[in-house]
Enzyme design. Structure first.
Site, PDB file in Angstrom:
ATOM      1  N   HIS A 169       9.149  11.230  -2.984  1.00  0.00           N
ATOM      2  CA  HIS A 169       7.870  10.562  -3.255  1.00  0.00           C
ATOM      3  C   HIS A 169       6.654  11.357  -2.813  1.00  0.00           C
ATOM      4  O   HIS A 169       5.531  10.960  -3.079  1.00  0.00           O
ATOM      5  CB  HIS A 169       7.828   9.168  -2.618  1.00  0.00           C
ATOM      6  CG  HIS A 169       7.661   9.196  -1.123  1.00  0.00           C
ATOM      7  ND1 HIS A 169       8.693   9.528  -0.283  1.00  0.00           N
ATOM      8  CD2 HIS A 169       6.595   8.966  -0.332  1.00  0.00           C
ATOM      9  CE1 HIS A 169       8.266   9.493   0.976  1.00  0.00           C
ATOM     10  NE2 HIS A 169       6.984   9.148   0.983  1.00  0.00           N
TER      11      HIS A 169
HETATM   12  C1  UD1 Z   1       2.844   5.780   1.690  1.00  0.00           C
HETATM   13  C2  UD1 Z   1       2.524   6.636   2.928  1.00  0.00           C
HETATM   14  C3  UD1 Z   1       3.655   7.628   3.152  1.00  0.00           C
HETATM   15  C4  UD1 Z   1       5.003   6.940   3.224  1.00  0.00           C
HETATM   16  C5  UD1 Z   1       5.194   6.116   1.965  1.00  0.00           C
HETATM   17  C6  UD1 Z   1       6.512   5.361   1.981  1.00  0.00           C
HETATM   18  C7  UD1 Z   1       0.158   7.167   3.407  1.00  0.00           C
HETATM   19  C8  UD1 Z   1      -0.847   8.244   3.352  1.00  0.00           C
HETATM   20  N1  UD1 Z   1       1.313   7.422   2.730  1.00  0.00           N
HETATM   21  O1  UD1 Z   1       2.857   6.654   0.561  1.00  0.00           O
HETATM   22  O2  UD1 Z   1       3.431   8.308   4.385  1.00  0.00           O
HETATM   23  O3  UD1 Z   1       6.022   7.913   3.338  1.00  0.00           O
HETATM   24  O4  UD1 Z   1       4.110   5.167   1.896  1.00  0.00           O
HETATM   25  O5  UD1 Z   1       6.680   4.638   0.821  1.00  0.00           O
HETATM   26  O6  UD1 Z   1      -0.081   6.163   4.000  1.00  0.00           O
HETATM   27  N2  UD1 Z   1       2.693   1.183  -5.308  1.00  0.00           N
HETATM   28  C9  UD1 Z   1       3.338   0.115  -5.860  1.00  0.00           C
HETATM   29  N3  UD1 Z   1       3.567  -0.978  -5.078  1.00  0.00           N
HETATM   30  C10 UD1 Z   1       3.186  -1.019  -3.787  1.00  0.00           C
HETATM   31  C11 UD1 Z   1       2.521   0.063  -3.216  1.00  0.00           C
HETATM   32  C12 UD1 Z   1       2.293   1.168  -3.999  1.00  0.00           C
HETATM   33  O7  UD1 Z   1       3.694   0.119  -7.025  1.00  0.00           O
HETATM   34  O8  UD1 Z   1       3.470  -2.059  -3.113  1.00  0.00           O
HETATM   35  C13 UD1 Z   1       2.468   2.369  -6.136  1.00  0.00           C
HETATM   36  C14 UD1 Z   1       1.062   2.465  -6.664  1.00  0.00           C
HETATM   37  O9  UD1 Z   1       1.093   3.034  -7.931  1.00  0.00           O
HETATM   38  C15 UD1 Z   1       0.432   3.431  -5.701  1.00  0.00           C
HETATM   39  C16 UD1 Z   1       1.591   4.371  -5.401  1.00  0.00           C
HETATM   40  O10 UD1 Z   1       2.727   3.522  -5.374  1.00  0.00           O
HETATM   41  O11 UD1 Z   1      -0.678   4.066  -6.236  1.00  0.00           O
HETATM   42  C17 UD1 Z   1       1.477   5.104  -4.089  1.00  0.00           C
HETATM   43  O12 UD1 Z   1       1.288   4.171  -3.029  1.00  0.00           O
HETATM   44  P1  UD1 Z   1       0.459   4.567  -1.721  1.00  0.00           P
HETATM   45  O13 UD1 Z   1       0.459   3.435  -0.791  1.00  0.00           O
HETATM   46  O14 UD1 Z   1      -0.852   5.140  -2.088  1.00  0.00           O
HETATM   47  O15 UD1 Z   1       1.249   5.769  -1.056  1.00  0.00           O
HETATM   48  P2  UD1 Z   1       2.806   6.080  -0.927  1.00  0.00           P
HETATM   49  O16 UD1 Z   1       3.104   7.223  -1.826  1.00  0.00           O
HETATM   50  O17 UD1 Z   1       3.655   4.858  -1.052  1.00  0.00           O
END
Ligand code: UD1
Length: 385
Positions: A223
């Site tokens: 990821h």
């Molecule tokens: C976040 C953490 C990372 C951790 C990871 C575990 C930071 C900077 N990053 O990254 O350290 O390893 O979580 O999962 O805090 N999304 C969903 N549903 C959700 C949340 C997110 O579909 O409940 C999707 C959205 O498209 C979003 C993308 O996932 O834009 C990324 O989510 P985001 O919270 O920005 O960062 P992670 O890559 O999950």
């Protein structure tokens, strides 16, 4: 005493669960005037990335839910600060506890310190020295602002000392995530592996003749932006995984960010049709642990999985060029190998390690008692702070 702790995203939940349980235990045992407030920033909001972990790990419902949701880093950090500030001023805790390296830790420690609240950071001092990782920025900022820094190992303590942190603020307590692993392992061992796969199939069918046999499959998670946000890199990784799956079936629970990218770059079908890769929806804690402890090998770019693999003895190939968790590396007695995303290196390590027998390794103080050491320092020895 009032303690406010903050969670925001999936990797926080297994770190806060033992802390909250220990606070409750100690309050009852010593009949203390001790209250706890839990704030969920809402960075992760999908039930499969959030609610399910609260249920499985027995974490009480958050007192405050900030519902920040997805967005750019500036949006997430800024919105968390704006929404956290009134909660902080209403609750006025004696301590604000932040865990790990997600945006919630950075945003809430900054907000708390601006208002002169004391901050303690659990899992302090990890450093990848890779400033292209958003987590590295969060780690450095959070540690700089924290009054008490609870570390997992000697490497973390040394990083903090090198940055000039005073000795009396660094407390080596071990790895709190391993408290959760040890508490849940017996339950995970009882899970039916074939049922986990069946219930989480992302779509499509299983590869021909697929049999869910312990020790006869590999696991994969991806990821990190460095691996999934560029079409060239992701396409190269997909080709490599397809190739490796010819020798060992690979189960791949897909993070929402990665699923979006696979679809966007037209790579999802290739993964499913060209190799023996089983795409799964995100797993809960127990199912993931159940699969991890019987996998032949794990390929990952996660942080926490490197640590969990050590404890259960699964060889881990970390698809990154650095790690903030050196205690897990084979050269320091762990089961983790840094292989980056160079196909030659990954291929060579994969073929040699999948023949390596499972060898659980436990770094000092990763013993299931970390939450007790933290609460002892924070609450029972509070006159020292
Ligand atoms: C976040 C953490 C990372 C951790 C990871 C575990 C930071 C900077 N990053 O990254 O350290 O390893 O979580 O999962 O805090 N999304 C969903 N549903 C959700 C949340 C997110 O579909 O409940 C999707 C959205 O498209 C979003 C993308 O996932 O834009 C990324 O989510 P985001 O919270 O920005 O960062 P992670 O890559 O999950």
């Amino acid at each position: 005493m009032k303690i406010l702790s903050v969670v925001g995203a999936r990797p926080n939940f297994m770190k806060i669960a033992p802390f909250v349980a220990e606070l409750d235990r100690i309050r009852r045992l010593h009949d203390l005037d001790l209250s706890h407030v839990l704030v969920h920033t809402g960075q992760h909001y999908d039930p499969s990335l959030s609610d399910r972990f609260f249920e499985e790990l027995g974490i009480p419902a958050p007192t405050h839910h900030l519902e920040v949701g997805s967005g750019t880093h500036a949006y997430q950090v800024g919105m968390t600060m704006i929404k956290f500030e009134p909660v902080l001023l209403e609750e006025r805790p004696d301590w604000v506890i932040v865990v790990g390296d997600v945006n919630a830790a950075c945003a809430c420690s900054l907000t708390a310190k601006k208002h002169q609240f004391r901050v303690a950071h659990i899992e302090a001092g990890l450093r990848s020295n890779d400033w292209s990782m958003p987590e590295e920025i969060n780690r450095v900022v959070t540690d700089r602002l924290s009054d008490l820094l609870f570390t997992t190992c000697d490497f973390s303590g040394a990083n903090l000392r090198a940055e000039g942190v005073a000795e009396n603020r660094i407390v080596k307590v071990g790895n709190i995530m391993i408290d959760t692993l040890k508490r849940q392992e017996a339950m995970a061992a009882g899970r039916d592996l074939a049922a986990i796969v069946r219930e989480h199939l992302l779509d499509g069918s299983l590869p021909d003749g697929f049999q869910m046999t312990p020790e006869q499959y590999g696991l994969l998670t991806l990821h990190r932006p460095s691996n999934v946000d560029s079409p060239e890199t992701l396409s190269m990784l997909v080709d490599l995984i397809v190739e490796l799956s010819g020798d060992l079936d690979i189960l791949f629970p897909v993070h929402p960010r990665t699923l979006d990218r696979l679809k966007q770059y037209g790579l999802k079908d290739a993964l499913q049709t060209r190799g023996r890769v089983v795409l799964l929806n995100p797993l809960g804690y127990l199912d993931m642990l159940a699969l991890t402890r019987r996998a032949r090998i794990f390929l990952t770019d996660s942080g926490g999985i490197q640590e969990e693999c050590c404890i259960v003895g699964t060889p881990c190939l970390t698809l990154r060029s650095n790690t903030e968790r050196p205690a897990t590396l084979a050269e320091h007695g762990g089961t983790n190998y840094l292989v980056g995303n160079d196909p030659e290196r990954v291929r060579a390590a994969f073929h040699s390690l999948r023949e390596t027998p499972r060898q659980p390794r436990q770094p000092p103080l990763w013993d299931g008692q970390t939450a007790a050491r933290i609460v002892d320092r924070l609450v029972l020895q509070s006159d020292q702070s």
